[in-house]
Design a protein around this motif. Structure first.
Motif: not given
Length: 202
Positions: A197-202
């Motif tokens: 999820k954190n990677e998708e927000r980048k």
């Protein structure tokens, strides 16, 4: 998740088999007290064994201490009998050394956990895939697990110990081993999902 780890372990095992053609000669030289042979052995295995120590301790400084003490034990006794590969034997020494370290640090108390004392974790340990997760990141997640979960997970997945064997090694009930493994897998899936999820927000 477990399939990815075991696949990489098999690949490393095959690769190592071709890099140790002179294994027996190296062992003889180490037993004879050859400093150059000991240096070669250390150079050959130190990085891989540091990763093993880190998986168990979850702390790089502690991992270096365990690695140091483990090699001192190897060079002092060197009671390798050839019942397994040299790599497997050295790994076994390091695992034992790491568990002894955790026990001396009194972190062993965290292994003695009753079922009702384990916080609830959603039962989704086998869901999802691990595409996009590197081996290094996955092993970093393993190192972040609580001591008890991490130790049982390592013994079960990497050393391929049964729950009965783990219970004997850690002086816990067999049911505690299965519970710790289940919790470890659930926590790892949670970490992986959060990472995605954190990677998708980048």
């Amino acid at each position: 998740m477990l399939r990815l780890i075991n696949k990489r372990r098999r690949e490393v095992s095959v690769k190592n088999a071709y890099t140790l053609e002179n294994e027996m000669e190296l062992i003889k030289e180490c037993r004879a007290g050859s400093d150059s042979a000991r240096k070669r052995l250390y150079t050959l295995y130190s990085n891989r064994m540091l990763a093993v120590c880190y998986r168990y301790t979850g702390d790089m400084d502690a991992a270096h201490d365990v690695l140091h003490d483990g090699f001192i034990k190897i060079f002092t006794r060197f009671n390798f009998r050839g019942e397994s590969s040299l790599a497997t034997w050295i790994t076994r020494v390091m695992v034992t050394q790491a568990i002894d370290y955790l026990r001396k640090q009194k972190r062993v108390n965290q292994w003695m956990v009753y079922e009702e004392q384990l916080p609830d974790v959603p039962d989704h340990s086998e869901t999802g895939d691990n595409s996009g997760i590197s081996e290094e990141q996955l092993l970093a997640f393993v190192a972040q697990l609580p001591d008890g979960c991490r130790t049982v997970f390592n013994l079960y997945v990497f050393e391929e110990k049964s729950h009965k064997e783990i219970a004997g090694m850690l002086h816990i009930k067999e049911h505690s081993s299965t519970s710790q493994l289940h919790r470890a897998k659930c926590l790892l899936v949670k970490k992986i999902n959060e990472y995605r999820k954190n990677e998708e927000r980048k």
